[in-house]
Design a protein around this motif. Sequence first.
Motif, mmCIF file in Angstrom:
data_model
loop_
_atom_site.group_PDB
_atom_site.id
_atom_site.type_symbol
_atom_site.label_atom_id
_atom_site.label_comp_id
_atom_site.label_asym_id
_atom_site.label_seq_id
_atom_site.Cartn_x
_atom_site.Cartn_y
_atom_site.Cartn_z
ATOM 1 N N GLY A 34 43.773 36.504 32.016
ATOM 2 C CA GLY A 34 44.274 37.162 33.232
ATOM 3 C C GLY A 34 43.269 37.073 34.363
ATOM 4 N N SER A 35 41.999 37.361 34.060
ATOM 5 C CA SER A 35 40.997 37.342 35.137
ATOM 6 C C SER A 35 40.746 35.925 35.633
ATOM 7 C CB SER A 35 39.686 37.982 34.668
ATOM 8 O OG SER A 35 39.199 37.283 33.552
ATOM 9 N N THR A 36 40.812 34.941 34.701
ATOM 10 C CA THR A 36 40.631 33.536 35.129
ATOM 11 C C THR A 36 41.747 33.119 36.084
ATOM 12 O OG1 THR A 36 39.702 33.081 32.957
ATOM 13 C CG2 THR A 36 40.280 31.174 34.291
ATOM 14 N N ILE A 37 42.969 33.476 35.707
ATOM 15 C CA ILE A 37 44.105 33.102 36.579
ATOM 16 C C ILE A 37 43.969 33.789 37.943
ATOM 17 C CG2 ILE A 37 46.615 33.374 36.887
ATOM 18 C CD1 ILE A 37 46.845 33.016 33.812
ATOM 19 N N ALA A 38 43.603 35.062 37.915
ATOM 20 C CA ALA A 38 43.489 35.804 39.187
ATOM 21 C C ALA A 38 42.386 35.218 40.059
ATOM 22 C CB ALA A 38 43.206 37.271 38.899
ATOM 23 N N THR A 39 41.237 34.892 39.438
ATOM 24 C CA THR A 39 40.122 34.319 40.219
ATOM 25 C C THR A 39 40.496 32.945 40.762
ATOM 26 O OG1 THR A 39 38.636 35.431 38.685
ATOM 27 C CG2 THR A 39 37.651 33.817 40.152
ATOM 28 N N GLY A 40 41.125 32.145 39.900
ATOM 29 C CA GLY A 40 41.535 30.791 40.330
ATOM 30 C C GLY A 40 42.508 30.859 41.490
ATOM 31 N N ALA A 41 43.478 31.751 41.360
ATOM 32 C CA ALA A 41 44.483 31.880 42.431
ATOM 33 C C ALA A 41 43.818 32.357 43.714
ATOM 34 C CB ALA A 41 45.570 32.860 41.998
ATOM 35 N N GLY A 42 42.865 33.283 43.569
ATOM 36 C CA GLY A 42 42.158 33.777 44.749
ATOM 37 C C GLY A 42 41.386 32.667 45.441
ATOM 38 N N LEU A 43 40.721 31.836 44.649
ATOM 39 C CA LEU A 43 39.936 30.715 45.220
ATOM 40 C C LEU A 43 40.848 29.715 45.928
ATOM 41 C CD1 LEU A 43 37.265 30.008 42.462
ATOM 42 C CD2 LEU A 43 36.844 30.732 44.805
ATOM 43 N N VAL A 44 41.965 29.400 45.269
ATOM 44 C CA VAL A 44 42.904 28.445 45.892
ATOM 45 C C VAL A 44 43.421 29.000 47.213
ATOM 46 C CG1 VAL A 44 45.185 27.365 45.633
ATOM 47 C CG2 VAL A 44 43.570 27.342 43.717
ATOM 48 N N ALA A 45 43.778 30.289 47.187
ATOM 49 C CA ALA A 45 44.300 30.910 48.418
ATOM 50 C C ALA A 45 43.252 30.889 49.517
ATOM 51 C CB ALA A 45 44.734 32.336 48.116
ATOM 52 N N LEU A 46 42.007 31.182 49.158
ATOM 53 C CA LEU A 46 40.942 31.182 50.165
ATOM 54 C C LEU A 46 40.673 29.794 50.724
ATOM 55 C CD1 LEU A 46 38.266 33.679 48.861
ATOM 56 C CD2 LEU A 46 39.317 33.685 51.091
ATOM 57 N N LYS A 47 40.726 28.806 49.833
ATOM 58 C CA LYS A 47 40.496 27.414 50.258
ATOM 59 C C LYS A 47 41.524 27.000 51.297
ATOM 60 C CE LYS A 47 37.180 25.026 48.087
ATOM 61 N NZ LYS A 47 36.255 24.173 48.840
#
Lengths: 184, 118
Positions: free
Chosen positions: B104-117
């Motif tokens: 869950g935390s990996t998916i949330a962090t990954g999604a956050g990074l993609v959104a920020l990028k």
Amino acid sequence: MDLSDEILIQRAAQEGDQRAYSQLVRRYQSQLRYSLRQLCNGDQALADDMAQEAFIKAYKALPAFRGDAKFSTWLYRIAYNLVMSEKRKKAPDVDQEAVDRAQSDEGHEEVQQLSMARDLNAAMQELSEHQREAIHLCMHRGFSHEEAASIMKMPLGTVKSHVNRARAKLQSLLDPWREEVVSG
Amino acid sequence: MDNHLMNRNDQTDSLPDFDTWLRQELQHSEPYIDDDGFCEQVMASLPAPRNRRVTERRYNFLQYGAVLLSSGIVAWNFPLGAMIDQLMSQSISLYSLIAVGLLGSTIATGAGLVALKR
């Protein structure tokens, strides 16, 4: 080695390489300044100011240049807009002395060449402003009708009509002269 | 007379078509305008170049920093102990819980990074 416009633009836009941009300025300065002199009715000082401003504006906007059009088309569009807004700001006052000086400065060696240039110039003056601009962009600079329409911010059909009318008028004015030159 | 007309027609036929001729003449009549300091004037008026690589690196650093900080705040406030107790009472293995948490935390962090990028 002459690098392509694309490479120079990439270097200037992404790496902030001003030397790359200076190559682009050198490459297009003569053509752009000449075109703007036509557009400014021979006012060299105004044309050069507008050309300088166009190059600066283009540099600032380089990161937004997506390469959909040629760099020259994009640059001409910027310059054309600048001249048009300048013309809107103040009524055009033609500096006749500047025009005469410019014409006398053009050192054409051969008499026939001079006469031809003069006759061609006189014929061009018979055209309306839009016709002259359309002919200059399409037949002199080699832009397509679509590119000229985008530079002049006019519908494609209007530009084609300006080109066709201008061509017909120039032909009627210059054809007798062409035949005369050939028959001696 | 006929010869004269024929000659004239021959000459007219030998003329290049008008468009080609006009293009050539327009180009021939254009003088080359010497640079004469123009380029230097333009270059002197340009804004100072920004070092885009450094700017980009700083921007990325800020992005990662923001993501890590927000993840830390979430983790700090997350009632992990209470959740584990609750789940343990529902007879789910601890390893599955950890796996679900990590995923869950990996998916949330990954999604956050993609959104920020973006």
